[in-house]
Design a protein around this motif. Structure first.
Motif, PDB file in Angstrom:
ATOM      1  N   GLU A 545     -50.424  -5.168 -31.657  1.00  0.00           N
ATOM      2  CA  GLU A 545     -50.907  -6.181 -30.519  1.00  0.00           C
ATOM      3  C   GLU A 545     -49.954  -7.358 -30.240  1.00  0.00           C
ATOM      4  N   GLY A 546     -48.933  -7.350 -31.166  1.00  0.00           N
ATOM      5  CA  GLY A 546     -47.875  -8.329 -31.117  1.00  0.00           C
ATOM      6  C   GLY A 546     -47.894  -9.541 -32.155  1.00  0.00           C
ATOM      7  N   HIS A 547     -48.899  -9.450 -32.849  1.00  0.00           N
ATOM      8  CA  HIS A 547     -48.852 -10.525 -33.725  1.00  0.00           C
ATOM      9  C   HIS A 547     -48.213 -10.582 -35.153  1.00  0.00           C
ATOM     10  N   ARG A 548     -47.992 -11.602 -35.892  1.00  0.00           N
ATOM     11  CA  ARG A 548     -47.121 -11.463 -36.833  1.00  0.00           C
ATOM     12  C   ARG A 548     -47.974 -11.623 -38.092  1.00  0.00           C
ATOM     13  N   ILE A 549     -47.246 -11.271 -39.029  1.00  0.00           N
ATOM     14  CA  ILE A 549     -47.906 -10.873 -40.500  1.00  0.00           C
ATOM     15  C   ILE A 549     -47.022 -11.257 -41.569  1.00  0.00           C
ATOM     16  N   ARG A 550     -47.434 -12.267 -42.568  1.00  0.00           N
ATOM     17  CA  ARG A 550     -46.616 -12.358 -43.755  1.00  0.00           C
ATOM     18  C   ARG A 550     -47.499 -12.210 -44.942  1.00  0.00           C
ATOM     19  N   LEU A 551     -47.089 -11.229 -45.749  1.00  0.00           N
ATOM     20  CA  LEU A 551     -47.837 -10.962 -46.897  1.00  0.00           C
ATOM     21  C   LEU A 551     -46.870 -11.292 -48.286  1.00  0.00           C
ATOM     22  N   ALA A 552     -47.200 -12.198 -49.127  1.00  0.00           N
ATOM     23  CA  ALA A 552     -46.630 -12.722 -50.157  1.00  0.00           C
ATOM     24  C   ALA A 552     -47.234 -12.553 -51.446  1.00  0.00           C
ATOM     25  N   GLY A 553     -46.653 -12.437 -52.502  1.00  0.00           N
ATOM     26  CA  GLY A 553     -47.082 -12.355 -53.981  1.00  0.00           C
ATOM     27  C   GLY A 553     -46.344 -11.653 -54.720  1.00  0.00           C
ATOM     28  N   GLU A 554     -46.679 -11.405 -56.050  1.00  0.00           N
ATOM     29  CA  GLU A 554     -46.010 -10.551 -57.015  1.00  0.00           C
ATOM     30  C   GLU A 554     -46.038  -9.235 -56.913  1.00  0.00           C
ATOM     31  N   ASP A 555     -45.020  -8.301 -56.274  1.00  0.00           N
ATOM     32  CA  ASP A 555     -44.947  -7.062 -56.431  1.00  0.00           C
ATOM     33  C   ASP A 555     -46.066  -6.452 -55.247  1.00  0.00           C
ATOM     34  N   VAL A 556     -45.866  -7.286 -54.299  1.00  0.00           N
ATOM     35  CA  VAL A 556     -46.767  -7.047 -53.176  1.00  0.00           C
ATOM     36  C   VAL A 556     -46.297  -5.549 -52.284  1.00  0.00           C
ATOM     37  N   GLN A 557     -45.149  -5.543 -52.198  1.00  0.00           N
ATOM     38  CA  GLN A 557     -44.464  -4.498 -51.433  1.00  0.00           C
ATOM     39  C   GLN A 557     -45.110  -3.110 -51.850  1.00  0.00           C
TER      40      GLN A 557
END
Length: 861
Positions: A545-557
């Protein structure tokens, strides 16, 4: 044999000179290899060259100790800075090694130049920096005489800035006697320094300047740098009640302000000073996150630190660790230490174990420039070099502006109780403005009449801005809670299929981990969706839908519990691949950041990011929910209260693993009770979704709703792979988030009605016998509390006994939050663990016994 200076490695100079002096006294006293070396050297060239080079090295390393950078103390006597210490006399001719731009000079001339460069008005700490190219660059700027001198016009501008700085403080001191303002007096040079950073930054193409600082000097910066109208500042001293109604409800020296400033060259630059509570350095990571969130803008972050807080508060180290980390870079920060040489009543000798408060910069290879606040031209002159350094290395640099604090910690405090000698000396000092005016008059830069005219002009502006009206007496109204928005969060089946096919396709040249293949195959074929797959689908749909996402934290990938796998690592090459990246559109992006091991600065960064980029779904995940303890300052001072205090809105989402599985007291609880205690006035949402579909819709709602507020999600651990904790595809394509979920079994005329939240629901339905007359209802969102939905459940369970069941001890979890709200519907019985000082037992056996007992009690009473 190589030439002597090639053989004599710079790091061994001191040893070489000592060996050479021993050789001259007794050649047989040195090792044969060194004797051979010195035999081959020409004494007039080799020995003297080494001694001269060591003298230069001493100034580069130690010159800052002898510089006149402290207005309260005389410079130190450093023996290594004298030519006699190295066996040299003033009349000898020695190589200059580029210091004077020529090959040779007298020792006296060399010492004179080194003193001007390294031991006069500015002290440089850049020798021995881990990265040699930074040290070489700094040396070239210092020794190449690239530090320009102020022009006459610039000197007059500095005086004008000092006028504005000091006269504002003295005016406030006389007009509002006894009121706290945290005066800048004793360090007014901060104002011309900041002004020049903005001016020169604009010339470099900087579009925005973000300044982070605590309360010391804040009002002065607001008035003289951000040009906040003086009338507004004076109104805050009148304690106008109207200020606290809707936009801000905090003391005046915590509030923020933003404005568009026009530089002398006519450039317009946006300058922002975010609000900051009394947790002094807590703003540091928030400022960095805010700057990172200013997408597409050329932003200069400036952090103003107090000397005691810089040395004493651990978040400073956490924040500096972000300097070059992927996902956290901001192009370098200019740190300015407003060094008052005291913290509250604590002197440096009591407050730190290091010589300088800036010694933490050495751990990161960041140069430090020490300046005397009573020499404002020295601050003005280093700005070009500071900004050039940032532009060249995209790294941080510290300016240690050493002054003093004219009054106590605040204007009502008497510092002579604890520092009588220091304050006796401070009271005898002339103000910085007076000292600088005397200097300019002596240099004939301006006349006494011109100086008086400059002062009168600013005094008139102060008088004209006085608020003469009486303070307002408007009634204080408390805003009520508002219902959650009804946001459409379902997705079309074609979107689901697009995400599934894209995510599950392995690139031809990629070698996935062997355990990933069956995991992907399951996603390709099954119609039941687990927790991690629901999360990936929510992210994928937002990207489409064209939105941006940022996920951060320890070992989140990968995910703490090896559940997420949003970034894959090639099993043979080690290269990374993100399967969702192929769904990104021009306007949408996915940023997955494995953070350093920090909660305080880590959450702070993401909070700041969410405030300046509300159009990104910004998430911070704790490795375990209890780790949120390390970020409590960010939660209390910003996340839950910033809207009320400052009118600041954040859309940050916290993902906090929470549930009782026998993991001990540290890894069971995300402290739900604290968030509920802090919930009021529609400030946050607190949810415990119990199905993947609920989680899916909750994330999408957080991105799509217009009313931005923080969202706290207590996420599962064992439910990540629980066979019953799945959702059908249709729950994503047809459903929406529901704040309350009824019992999946249609139990007519229940004898018991149980309300619960989270994982305990699965323990209860797993133990409930066939034909049971117990209805189990889940509250999925505890704040805002779903009153209407609960009323429907009560009405449908007429005559039943009511129970609240939770895993957490009685003094924790949701019970003490929900109990007074449930009381209006009759008597409710609590079932769960007894009140305890820790969240859970450390014994797995004891945990199982406790869990079985509370489940049995809930179902068999």
């Amino acid at each position: 044999m190589p030439p002597p200076l090639d053989f004599a490695h710079f790091g061994n100079l001191r040893f070489i000179v000592e060996e050479e002096l021993r050789y001259r006294r007794d050649p047989l006293s040195v090792d044969p290899s060194w004797r051979h070396f010195f035999d081959e050297m020409k004494p007039a060239e080799g020995a003297k060259a080494l001694q001269a080079l060591l003298l230069i090295d001493a100034y580069r390393r130690l010159g800052h100790l002898a510089a006149r950078t402290n207005p309260l103390l005389p410079p130190e006597n450093i023996p290594e800075l004298s030519c006699s210490h190295w066996g040299l006399s003033g009349g000898e001719i020695v190589p200059c090694f580029g210091v004077l731009g020529k090959e040779k000079c007298s020792v006296a001339e060399l010492v004179g130049s080194l003193r001007l460069l390294y031991a006069e008005e500015q002290g440089f700490e850049c020798a021995g920096i881990v990265e040699p190219r930074i040290e070489e660059w700094m040396r070239s700027r210092i020794e190449g005489e690239r530090l320009r001198k102020c022009t006459v016009e610039e000197k007059r501008e500095i005086l004008k800035q000092l006028n504005a700085s000091e006269l504002l403080e003295t005016f406030l001191h006389k007009r509002y006697v006894g009121q706290t303002r945290f005066s800048l007096e004793g360090n007014e040079t901060l104002i011309p320094l900041l002004q020049e950073l903005i001016e020169k930054g604009a010339e470099q193409g900087i579009e925005e300047v973000w300044i982070g600082m605590a309360h010391r000097g804040r009002l002065n910066v607001l008035a003289n740098i951000l040009k906040q109208p003086l009338r507004e500042i004076f109104t805050s001293f009148e304690d106008d009640l109207s200020l606290s109604l809707f936009e801000s409800d905090d003391v005046k020296y915590h509030l923020g302000f933003s404005s568009e400033v026009v530089t002398k060259s006519g450039k317009k630059i946006f300058v922002s000073l975010p609000p900051n509570p009394s947790h002094l350095e807590s703003l540091d990571p928030i400022l960095l996150g805010s700057v990172r969130g200013r997408r597409g803008k050329k932003v200069l972050p400036i952090m103003i630190h107090g000397d005691a807080a810089l040395a004493g508060q651990g978040v400073v180290y956490e924040m500096l660790q972000f300097n070059h980390l992927p996902g956290y870079e901001v192009g370098g920060t200019v740190h300015v230490v407003l060094n008052n040489q005291i913290g509250y009543t604590t002197l440096p000798k009591e407050g730190r174990s290091t010589r300088y408060c800036t010694d933490i910069a050495k751990a990161f290879g960041m140069p430090v420039v020490h300046l005397n606040a009573e020499m404002p031209e020295s601050a003005f002159e280093i700005v070009e070099m500071v900004l050039e350094f940032r532009k060249t290395f995209a790294s941080d640099l510290f300016i240690d502006l050493i002054g003093y604090r004219k009054y106590g910690h605040n204007e009502g405090d008497d510092p002579s109780f604890t520092q009588p000698l220091e304050y006796r000396g401070i009271r005898s000092r002339k103000p910085i403005r007076t000292l600088y005016l005397e200097k300019l008059l002596a240099e004939k830069v301006l006349t006494q009449e011109e100086a008086a005219a400059m002062e009168s002009e600013f005094q008139r502006a102060l008088e004209e801005a006085i608020v003469k009206e009486k303070p307002s007496s408007l009634p204080l109204e408390i805003a009520g809670e508002v219902a959650e928005e009804d946001v459409e969060t379902k997705i079309g089946l074609e979107i689901f299929e697009k995400i599934r096919s894209t995510f599950c396709e392995v690139p031809a040249a990629f070698h996935p981990h062997p355990k990933l293949m069956p995991w992907l195959q399951k996603r390709r074929t099954e119609e039941r969706i687990d927790w991690a797959w629901a999360e990936a689908l929510s992210f994928g749909s937002l990207l489409v839908e064209g939105h941006r996402i940022r996920l951060a934290g320890e070992d989140v990938q990968r995910g703490t519990f090896s559940q997420r796998h949003l970034v894959w690592t090639d099993y043979e090459t080690g290269k990374f691949y993100s399967p969702l990246s192929r769904l990104e559109r021009e306007s949408g992006s996915l940023e997955l950041v494995n953070s350093p091991l920090t909660e305080y600065a880590g959450m702070g960064f993401e909070y700041g990011y969410s405030c300046t980029d509300p159009h990104t779904l910004t998430l911070w995940e704790a490795q375990y929910g209890d780790f949120v303890n390390g970020a409590q300052v960010i939660i209390d001072q910003y996340l839950v209260s910033a809207k009320q205090k400052w009118g600041t809105r954040s859309s940050l989402t916290l993902l906090l693993p929470h549930a009782y599985e026998g993991a001990g007291p540290e890894h069971s609880s995300a402290r739900l009770e604290r968030f509920l205690q802090l919930a009021a006035m529609d400030n946050i949402s607190v949810a415990l979704p119990s199905t993947p579909a609920q989680y899916f819709h909750l994330l999408r709602r957080q991105m799509l709703r217009k009313e931005k507020r923080p969202l706290v999600i207590l996420t599962p651990k064992s439910l990540l792979r629980h066979p019953l904790c799945t959702s059908h595809i249709t729950a994503l394509t047809e459903g929406r988030f529901q704040p309350l979920l009824s019992d999946p079994l249609a139990i007519a005329s229940p004898r018991r009605l149980i309300l619960c939240s989270g994982k305990v629901f699965y323990d209860l339905i797993g133990a409930r016998k066939v034909g049971s007359d117990t209805r189990i209802v889940r509250i999925e969102e505890l704040y805002p509390f779903p009153i209407q939905e609960i009323e429907k459940q009560i009405a449908a369970a007429e005559g039943a006994s009511f129970f609240w069941v939770q895993e957490e001890p009685e003094n924790m979890g949701a019970w003490r939050w929900v109990a007074p709200q449930l009381a209006k519907w009759g008597s409710w019985r609590y079932i769960g663990r007894s009140a305890n000082a820790t969240p859970a037992t450390g014994s797995h056996r004891k945990h199982k016994e406790e869990q079985a007992a509370l489940v049995k009690q809930a179902l068999e009473i």
